[in-house]
Design an enzyme around this catalytic site. Structure first.
Site, PDB file in Angstrom:
ATOM      1  CG  ASP A  17     123.192  53.501  92.385  1.00 41.68           C
ATOM      2  OD1 ASP A  17     123.479  54.703  92.544  1.00 41.68           O
ATOM      3  OD2 ASP A  17     122.082  53.110  91.956  1.00 41.68           O
ATOM      4  N   GLY A  71     126.960  47.664 101.970  1.00 40.50           N
ATOM      5  CA  GLY A  71     127.423  47.638 100.586  1.00 40.50           C
ATOM      6  C   GLY A  71     128.944  47.725 100.439  1.00 40.50           C
TER       7      GLY A  71
HETATM    8  N1  SAM Z   1     121.061  50.588  92.313  1.00 40.56           N
HETATM    9  C1  SAM Z   1     119.623  50.850  92.389  1.00 40.56           C
HETATM   10  C2  SAM Z   1     119.095  51.045  90.997  1.00 40.56           C
HETATM   11  O1  SAM Z   1     119.820  51.597  90.152  1.00 40.56           O
HETATM   12  O2  SAM Z   1     117.962  50.646  90.748  1.00 40.56           O
HETATM   13  C3  SAM Z   1     119.337  52.057  93.242  1.00 40.56           C
HETATM   14  C4  SAM Z   1     120.010  52.055  94.562  1.00 40.56           C
HETATM   15  S1  SAM Z   1     119.674  53.418  95.574  1.00 40.56           S
HETATM   16  C5  SAM Z   1     120.457  54.740  94.802  1.00 40.56           C
HETATM   17  C6  SAM Z   1     120.722  53.107  96.931  1.00 40.56           C
HETATM   18  C7  SAM Z   1     120.285  51.925  97.770  1.00 40.56           C
HETATM   19  O3  SAM Z   1     121.311  51.651  98.729  1.00 40.56           O
HETATM   20  C8  SAM Z   1     119.031  52.165  98.581  1.00 40.56           C
HETATM   21  O4  SAM Z   1     118.096  51.165  98.290  1.00 40.56           O
HETATM   22  C9  SAM Z   1     119.479  52.071 100.042  1.00 40.56           C
HETATM   23  O5  SAM Z   1     118.514  51.452 100.882  1.00 40.56           O
HETATM   24  C10 SAM Z   1     120.704  51.226  99.926  1.00 40.56           C
HETATM   25  N2  SAM Z   1     121.702  51.433 100.997  1.00 40.56           N
HETATM   26  C11 SAM Z   1     121.910  52.512 101.780  1.00 40.56           C
HETATM   27  N3  SAM Z   1     122.978  52.320 102.581  1.00 40.56           N
HETATM   28  C12 SAM Z   1     123.452  51.087 102.290  1.00 40.56           C
HETATM   29  C13 SAM Z   1     124.551  50.326 102.763  1.00 40.56           C
HETATM   30  N4  SAM Z   1     125.363  50.798 103.705  1.00 40.56           N
HETATM   31  N5  SAM Z   1     124.749  49.116 102.231  1.00 40.56           N
HETATM   32  C14 SAM Z   1     123.938  48.619 101.255  1.00 40.56           C
HETATM   33  N6  SAM Z   1     122.870  49.286 100.779  1.00 40.56           N
HETATM   34  C15 SAM Z   1     122.634  50.513 101.277  1.00 40.56           C
END
Ligand code: SAM
Length: 314
Positions: A193, A173
Site C-alpha cells: 500500500d 517497502g
Molecule cells: N497501509 C496503511 C493502512 O492501510 O493503514 C497506510 C499506508 S500509507 C498509504 C503508505 C505508507 O508508506 C506511509 O506511512 C509512508 O510513510 C510509507 N512509505 C513511504 N515510502 C515507503 C517506502 N519506500 N517503504 C516503506 N514504507 C514507505
C-alpha cells in the site's frame, strides 16, 4: 536495506541514520491526513474479508504489510481535522442504511472500527491496516509490519511493543516485499500500500507483483492503487495482465468520473489469489460503497478477473 535497530554510536547506526534521513527527506506523505477516507474503507473492508477467509483453515498464516503507516490514527488530531477525509469515508459508511448482505460483508471490518469508538458522537480513532490485521489474528498467526518513515516506524513500534505475534521493520517497502517472501508458514497475505508520491510507482508495483508471485505463488497479494489518471491505470492493468500470472483479480470503486489526472477519483485493489468467496461478497458491497461514497456524477465500481477464472482480454 534499512535496519533501524542498530546499536547507538555504531557505524551501522550512522549509516542507518543517513539512510533514514535520506528517506525522510523524500517522504512527505503522512497517512493521518487520509485515515478512514473512501480509499481506506475499500482497502480495509477487503483486507478483513481476506484475513477472515484465511482463518477458515486451522494452519497458521502470516500477514505482511509492506507500507504499514502507524496503525492507529487519532481523528481528533490537528492533521486529521485539517482534511477530515474520514467524514466522507468511514463516517458515511457508519451513517448509511446497510442491507443484510452489506452488513455481512462489512462485519469483520466494522467490528474493529467499532472497537475504536469511545461512545462519543463522532469516531475518535481509526485503525490502520496493521491494527486491523492484528485484531484478526489467531494465536499462532503472525504479522510483519514494515514502515520506512522514521517517526511513523517508531509509533508503530510503540503500538506493538512486546507483542510476540508482531514484528515491526523499517525497510524500504519494495525491498521488504522481496526479502520477506515466502513466509515460513507458506500461507498468508501480503498487503502492498505505497503512497504513490514518487514517479514510477505503478511500474514498481508491477515488478513487485511479479517478484511476489514468483516467491509466493500460493499466497494472496493485495496491492492498492490510486485512480487519478485513467490512462495510467489502464496501462498498469495491461502490464500486470501481460505478466500472465494466474488468478489476478481487480476491484475498483470510483467516487466520481475520472476527469483530471491529479484528483483522486477512486481507488483499486489488485489481488493475486483472492479467496474464492470474495467475488460473491463484493456483489452487494461494491454497489453500496459506490453509492454511499459518491461525491459527484460518474461514481461506480468494477470487479473483474485480469487473468484466470473468467478473465476477458485486457
Ligand atoms: N497501509 C496503511 C493502512 O492501510 O493503514 C497506510 C499506508 S500509507 C498509504 C503508505 C505508507 O508508506 C506511509 O506511512 C509512508 O510513510 C510509507 N512509505 C513511504 N515510502 C515507503 C517506502 N519506500 N517503504 C516503506 N514504507 C514507505
Amino acid at each position: 536495506m534499512v535496519e533501524v535497530m542498530a546499536a547507538r554510536g555504531s557505524p551501522q547506526a550512522a549509516m542507518t541514520q543517513f539512510v533514514l534521513n535520506t528517506l525522510e527527506s523524500d517522504m512527505n506523505y503522512r497517512h493521518v491526513y487520509h485515515a478512514g477516507n473512501f480509499a481506506d474503507v475499500l482497502k480495509h473492508a477487503v483486507l478483513a474479508l481476506v484475513i477472515e477467509h484465511l482463518k477458515l483453515k486451522p494452519a497458521p498464516f502470516r500477514v505482511v504489510d509492506t507500507h504499514a503507516g502507524i496503525g492507529l490514527y487519532d481523528l481528533t488530531s490537528e492533521e486529521a481535522q485539517k482534511t477530515a477525509e474520514w467524514k466522507d469515508g468511514i463516517g458515511r459508511v457508519l451513517a448509511a442504511k446497510r442491507s443484510p448482505a452489506v452488513e455481512t460483508a462489512l462485519a469483520p471490518y466494522l467490528a474493529i472500527v467499532d472497537e475504536e469508538h469511545d461512545g462519543g458522537a463522532e469516531l475518535a480513532r481509526y485503525p490502520g491496516s496493521p491494527l486491523i490485521a492484528r485484531r484478526l489474528l489467531r494465536e499462532g498467526d503472525t504479522l510483519v509490519v514494515n514502515e520506512a518513515h522514521p517517526a511513523d516506524h517508531e509509533t508503530l513500534q510503540d503500538l506493538f511493543h512486546r507483542d510476540k505475534q508482531v514484528k515491526v521493520l523499517g525497510l524500504d517497502g519494495w525491498t521488504a516485499l522481496k526479502s520477506l517472501l515466502p513466509p515460513k508458514e507458506r500461507r498468508g497475505l501480503v498487503l502492498v500500500d505505497p503512497p504513490f508520491e514518487e514517479p514510477g510507482e505503478f511500474q514498481r508495483m508491477a515488478d513487485g507483483l511479479d517478484a511476489a508471485a514468483r516467491r509466493f505463488a500460493t499466497g494472496t497479494v493485495m496491492m492498492w492503487y490510486p485512480i487519478k489518471d485513467q490512462r495510467a491505470v489502464d496501462r498498469f492493468r495491461r502490464s500486470v495482465t501481460a505478466l500472465a500470472i494466474p488468478k489476478l483479480y481487480s476491484i475498483e470503486v470510483t467516487i466520481r468520473a475520472v476527469r483530471t489526472t491529479t484528483e483522486l477519483s477512486g481507488s483499486g485493489l489488485l489481488i493475486l489469489n483472492p479467496p474464492f468467496t470474495l467475488p460473491g461478497k463484493l456483489d452487494a458491497l461494491l454497489p453500496f460503497l459506490a453509492k454511499t461514497l459518491a461525491r459527484g456524477q460518474g461514481a461506480g465500481f468494477r470487479a473483474d478477473w485480469l487473468t484466470g477464472e473468467h478473465a476477458s482480454p485486457a
